[in-house]
Design a protein around this motif. Sequence first.
Motif, PDB file in Angstrom:
ATOM      1  N   ASP A  77      90.150  66.948  64.006  1.00  0.00           N
ATOM      2  CA  ASP A  77      89.825  67.948  63.109  1.00  0.00           C
ATOM      3  C   ASP A  77      89.232  69.196  63.675  1.00  0.00           C
ATOM      4  O   ASP A  77      89.541  70.479  63.342  1.00  0.00           O
ATOM      5  CB  ASP A  77      88.575  67.514  62.247  1.00  0.00           C
ATOM      6  CG  ASP A  77      89.090  66.339  61.227  1.00  0.00           C
ATOM      7  OD1 ASP A  77      90.312  66.265  60.904  1.00  0.00           O
ATOM      8  OD2 ASP A  77      88.174  65.720  60.490  1.00  0.00           O
ATOM      9  N   LEU A  78      88.478  69.050  64.765  1.00  0.00           N
ATOM     10  CA  LEU A  78      87.875  70.175  65.372  1.00  0.00           C
ATOM     11  C   LEU A  78      88.967  71.074  66.330  1.00  0.00           C
ATOM     12  O   LEU A  78      89.120  72.272  66.151  1.00  0.00           O
ATOM     13  CB  LEU A  78      86.889  69.766  66.741  1.00  0.00           C
ATOM     14  CG  LEU A  78      85.689  69.072  65.955  1.00  0.00           C
ATOM     15  CD1 LEU A  78      84.649  68.624  67.086  1.00  0.00           C
ATOM     16  CD2 LEU A  78      84.686  70.174  65.432  1.00  0.00           C
ATOM     17  N   SER A  79      90.119  70.374  66.463  1.00  0.00           N
ATOM     18  CA  SER A  79      91.228  71.137  67.357  1.00  0.00           C
ATOM     19  C   SER A  79      92.017  72.078  66.296  1.00  0.00           C
ATOM     20  O   SER A  79      92.521  72.796  66.876  1.00  0.00           O
ATOM     21  CB  SER A  79      92.155  70.041  68.035  1.00  0.00           C
ATOM     22  OG  SER A  79      92.806  69.330  66.872  1.00  0.00           O
ATOM     23  N   LEU A  99      84.407  76.731  65.840  1.00  0.00           N
ATOM     24  CA  LEU A  99      84.028  75.943  66.801  1.00  0.00           C
ATOM     25  C   LEU A  99      82.609  76.160  67.039  1.00  0.00           C
ATOM     26  O   LEU A  99      81.615  75.442  67.571  1.00  0.00           O
ATOM     27  CB  LEU A  99      84.895  76.021  68.076  1.00  0.00           C
ATOM     28  CG  LEU A  99      86.157  75.002  67.927  1.00  0.00           C
ATOM     29  CD1 LEU A  99      87.165  75.285  68.880  1.00  0.00           C
ATOM     30  CD2 LEU A  99      85.957  73.495  67.603  1.00  0.00           C
ATOM     31  N   VAL A 119      80.169  74.977  64.669  1.00  0.00           N
ATOM     32  CA  VAL A 119      80.040  73.577  64.701  1.00  0.00           C
ATOM     33  C   VAL A 119      79.371  73.164  65.832  1.00  0.00           C
ATOM     34  O   VAL A 119      78.163  72.262  65.790  1.00  0.00           O
ATOM     35  CB  VAL A 119      81.314  72.872  64.566  1.00  0.00           C
ATOM     36  CG1 VAL A 119      81.280  71.520  65.104  1.00  0.00           C
ATOM     37  CG2 VAL A 119      82.166  73.159  63.359  1.00  0.00           C
ATOM     38  N   GLN A 120      79.535  73.812  67.073  1.00  0.00           N
ATOM     39  CA  GLN A 120      78.499  73.644  68.312  1.00  0.00           C
ATOM     40  C   GLN A 120      77.000  73.560  67.901  1.00  0.00           C
ATOM     41  O   GLN A 120      76.314  73.001  68.348  1.00  0.00           O
ATOM     42  CB  GLN A 120      79.053  74.535  69.254  1.00  0.00           C
ATOM     43  CG  GLN A 120      78.306  74.192  70.697  1.00  0.00           C
ATOM     44  CD  GLN A 120      78.954  75.024  71.850  1.00  0.00           C
ATOM     45  OE1 GLN A 120      79.717  75.999  71.461  1.00  0.00           O
ATOM     46  NE2 GLN A 120      78.823  74.371  72.992  1.00  0.00           N
TER      47      GLN A 120
END
Length: 105
Positions: free
Chosen positions: A85-87, A94, A97-98
């Motif tokens: 999903d992150l990709s 990103l 999310v990080q």
Amino acid sequence: MNFKERLREEIEYKGLQIKEVSALAGVNNNTFLSYVDARGSLPNVEIGVKIARALGVSVEYLVTGENAEFPHDPKYTDIRKIVNDLSSLDKSQLLTVQKMIHALV
């Protein structure tokens, strides 16, 4: 588990069809079918690399079932789904999310 079984499992895990993977890998569909059907043929190294790249796994994993970078083990299934999903996120997503992850840990 052998190459054919791992290949089929990975295709299913990614939610793809065999013809989609053969197209992504640039391999003739009939040739690709020989790797996943009862014949269970092994591709040459160049085609093996193309298939692994199309599926986002290592050739090592497809051949041996082992991958030092990211173990293909049932206990990692949820983590692999998250990584997949992150990709699909762009750079700013990103980073968001990080930050969220760092706030949780």
